[in-house]
Write a protein that holds these residues in place. Structure first.
Motif, PDB file in Angstrom:
ATOM      1  N   MET A 293      14.360   0.015   2.823  1.00 45.91           N
ATOM      2  CA  MET A 293      13.166  -0.033   1.969  1.00 45.91           C
ATOM      3  C   MET A 293      13.388   0.704   0.642  1.00 45.91           C
ATOM      4  O   MET A 293      12.503   0.707  -0.220  1.00 45.91           O
TER       5      MET A 293
ATOM      6  N   GLN B 204       1.540  -3.590  -4.560  1.00 42.64           N
ATOM      7  CA  GLN B 204       1.588  -4.998  -4.108  1.00 42.64           C
ATOM      8  C   GLN B 204       0.586  -5.292  -3.005  1.00 42.64           C
ATOM      9  O   GLN B 204       0.281  -6.449  -2.747  1.00 42.64           O
TER      10      GLN B 204
ATOM     11  N   LEU C 288       4.973   3.351  -1.989  1.00 48.11           N
ATOM     12  CA  LEU C 288       5.905   2.232  -2.076  1.00 48.11           C
ATOM     13  C   LEU C 288       5.178   0.888  -2.113  1.00 48.11           C
ATOM     14  O   LEU C 288       5.644  -0.072  -2.725  1.00 48.11           O
ATOM     15  N   THR C 289       4.036   0.837  -1.447  1.00 41.42           N
ATOM     16  CA  THR C 289       3.358  -0.454  -1.251  1.00 41.42           C
ATOM     17  C   THR C 289       2.084  -0.615  -2.075  1.00 41.42           C
ATOM     18  O   THR C 289       1.561  -1.726  -2.172  1.00 41.42           O
TER      19      THR C 289
ATOM     20  N   LEU D 240       5.289   5.953   2.025  1.00 42.44           N
ATOM     21  CA  LEU D 240       5.134   4.537   2.383  1.00 42.44           C
ATOM     22  C   LEU D 240       3.959   3.918   1.641  1.00 42.44           C
ATOM     23  O   LEU D 240       4.009   2.762   1.209  1.00 42.44           O
ATOM     24  N   TYR D 241       2.904   4.691   1.449  1.00 45.10           N
ATOM     25  CA  TYR D 241       1.742   4.184   0.702  1.00 45.10           C
ATOM     26  C   TYR D 241       2.132   3.941  -0.762  1.00 45.10           C
ATOM     27  O   TYR D 241       1.852   2.881  -1.322  1.00 45.10           O
TER      28      TYR D 241
ATOM     29  N   TYR E 125       4.545  -3.311   4.047  1.00 49.93           N
ATOM     30  CA  TYR E 125       5.705  -3.464   3.156  1.00 49.93           C
ATOM     31  C   TYR E 125       6.508  -4.709   3.534  1.00 49.93           C
ATOM     32  O   TYR E 125       6.824  -5.563   2.701  1.00 49.93           O
ATOM     33  N   TRP E 126       6.854  -4.795   4.837  1.00 49.85           N
ATOM     34  CA  TRP E 126       7.745  -5.887   5.262  1.00 49.85           C
ATOM     35  C   TRP E 126       7.018  -7.229   5.244  1.00 49.85           C
ATOM     36  O   TRP E 126       7.605  -8.244   4.882  1.00 49.85           O
TER      37      TRP E 126
ATOM     38  N   HIS F 201       4.687  -8.103   3.156  1.00 47.90           N
ATOM     39  CA  HIS F 201       4.651  -8.528   1.757  1.00 47.90           C
ATOM     40  C   HIS F 201       6.016  -9.027   1.316  1.00 47.90           C
ATOM     41  O   HIS F 201       6.144 -10.082   0.685  1.00 47.90           O
ATOM     42  N   ARG F 202       7.056  -8.304   1.690  1.00 49.09           N
ATOM     43  CA  ARG F 202       8.408  -8.694   1.279  1.00 49.09           C
ATOM     44  C   ARG F 202       8.796 -10.046   1.867  1.00 49.09           C
ATOM     45  O   ARG F 202       9.547 -10.800   1.253  1.00 49.09           O
TER      46      ARG F 202
ATOM     47  N   PRO G 145       1.509   1.032   6.842  1.00 48.83           N
ATOM     48  CA  PRO G 145       2.186   0.766   5.556  1.00 48.83           C
ATOM     49  C   PRO G 145       3.591   0.170   5.721  1.00 48.83           C
ATOM     50  O   PRO G 145       4.024  -0.636   4.899  1.00 48.83           O
TER      51      PRO G 145
END
Ligand code: FAD
Length: 410
Positions: A60, A120, A116-117, A113-114, A20-21, A23-24, A16
């Protein structure tokens, strides 16, 4: 330029984080996870975020939540036969590694973390990669359950026993370095009503410890022992593993009689060797490994969670810095992380020697050291608890690019 499609195998820490990164930075990640859902509510064991891994949580935007979920272990208490336990503030044992430290249950970290993401990033649970075939410009992936798909890149964040590693790099035995110890973890009711403290007991070659899991009424038991050879047992036979633990710990005393009775009804026994993953390369073609899958420094002894978090960020940031060119990006990832991973390999054996005593003299000496530790000057204490300076140096060497300095790829 189309947004590169990246399959990430594994949704614990590295997976995750990476998603996240990616995707960002403008990639399109999909995460596939073997379990039916992300572990929730204090699941798994306690893990540590040190130094740059704490900075990453801040970058994050989840640092307040991570802090809120910290385990709050304040005291470590070591029982001694016929004598008063030795007690030491938990932070006194961690501050030499880094001045930034958060201990959190792995399940809580994975959930944060899940969450958060999850809006998206596409997550696919209850499935696993079955085959990976690299063709010109893509990777064709088949799954155990879902329909075949193609991706531009595939990243294995699927842990110590990584499927991605087996499919692309070779069988686990080629890369596993046994450190001479085992660990077992299982859940019991918190019958000692422990709060904010871990209690433990050591004999020659064996250690047992127990800590509460906040808001659950449960405690987690950790057993660590030394052995020269790998045990021969069936990984799928829970009763055989219970018998192995009972044979080893039946005579230890302390809380073990009760804990071993509880083990008979615990359905979450985790038993594994303490082994490192040692590979020269973590990338091949369009496939890369991150976290424990590529460079596990040894479960419970090597700071693997911080390494997984840092590795995930370095991989994503080097890919975007290379404008999505995986050949340049993967090479830069390996270059940037190699010294950190090298360093991490020296930590496990040192910590193992410290927490599983080899002699009665060592047990006595450790108790004396615990007594004096809180009372000596901070700089000396930090030197003594830095585990040879290696952990602090390792984390300090992870020179992270700042996200605001990186150009998105779309
Ligand atoms: C008992 C124990 C105690 C530990 N104590 C500490 C500690 O005190 N401090 C510390 O920093 N670290 C500790 N660790 C190590 C830490 O848990 C790992 O270093 C960290 O979790 C690595 O993260 P990861 O995401 O790389 O891999 P993992 O956390 O192992 O996650 C791998 C993920 O991949 C999934 N997966 C596996 N196979 C597949 C597949 N085929 N397809 C899809 N998904 C798959 C798994 O279900 C899991 O979700 C401990 C480990 C253990 C086992």
């Amino acid at each position: 330029m189309n947004s590169p499609r990246v399959l990430v195998s594994g949704a614990s820490v590295a997976g995750p984080m990476l998603a996240y990164w990616l995707h960002r930075f403008g990639f399109t990640p999909t995460v596939v996870e073997r379990t039916a859902e992300v572990r929730v509510g204090g699941g798994g064991h306690a893990v540590d975020l040190f130094g740059p891994a704490v900075d990453l949580m801040d970058w994050m935007g989840v640092l307040p939540e991570v802090r809120e979920c910290r385990t709050r272990t304040e005291v470590m208490s070591f029982a001694r036969a016929g004598r008063r336990p030795v007690e030491v503030p938990a932070e006194a044992l961690a501050e030499g590694v880094s001045d930034q430290h958060i201990e959190i249950m792995r399940g809580d970290l994975a959930r944060i973390l899940y969450e958060l993401t999850s809006e998206q990033v596409e997550y696919v649970f209850d499935d696993s990669v079955a085959t990976l075939v690299e063709t010109a410009g893509e990777v064709e992936v088949t799954f155990e359950r879902g329909a075949p798909r193609t991706f531009d890149l595939v990243i294995g964040a699927d842990g110590l026993h990584s499927t991605t590693r087996r499919l692309v790099f070779g069988v686990e035995q080629e890369f596993a370095r046994f450190l001479g110890g085992y660990l077992a973890v299982f859940t019991v009711p918190n019958y000692l009503e422990l709060k904010d403290r871990m209690v433990g007991f050591s004999a020659v070659g064996q250690t047992a410890a127990m800590y509460p899991v906040r808001n659950t009424g449960e405690a987690r038991v950790v057993l660590l022992w030394r052995t020269d050879n790998l045990h021969d047992y069936d990984r799928h036979d829970l009763d055989a593993q219970r018998r192995l633990v009972r044979n080893l710990y039946g005579d230890l005393g302390w809380e073990l009689p009760r804990l071993l009775d509880e083990l008979d009804s615990a359905d979450d026994l985790y038993l594994d060797s303490i082994s490192q993953v040692v590979m020269d390369r973590w990338t091949r073609g369009r496939v890369a490994l991150v976290g424990d899958a590529g460079y596990c420094p040894g479960p419970a002894v090597g700071g693997g969670t911080s390494l997984a978090a840092i590795g995930a960020y370095v991989l994503a940031s080097e890919l975007v810095a290379a404008e999505g060119d995986h050949v340049r990006g993967f090479a830069a990832y390996e270059r940037a992380l190699a010294p950190v991973v090298d360093h991490s390999r020296s930590i496990g054996p040192t910590v193992l020697d410290l927490i599983i005593p080899k002699s009665r003299t060592q047990i006595w000496a450790t108790a004396q050291a615990m007594h004096v530790l809180p009372h000596i000057p901070a700089h000396l204490r930090r030197r003594l608890t830095s585990f040879g300076g290696s952990a602090a140096a390792m984390l300090g060497e992870a020179r992270l690019r700042r996200p605001e300095d990186l150009q998105l790829i779309r």
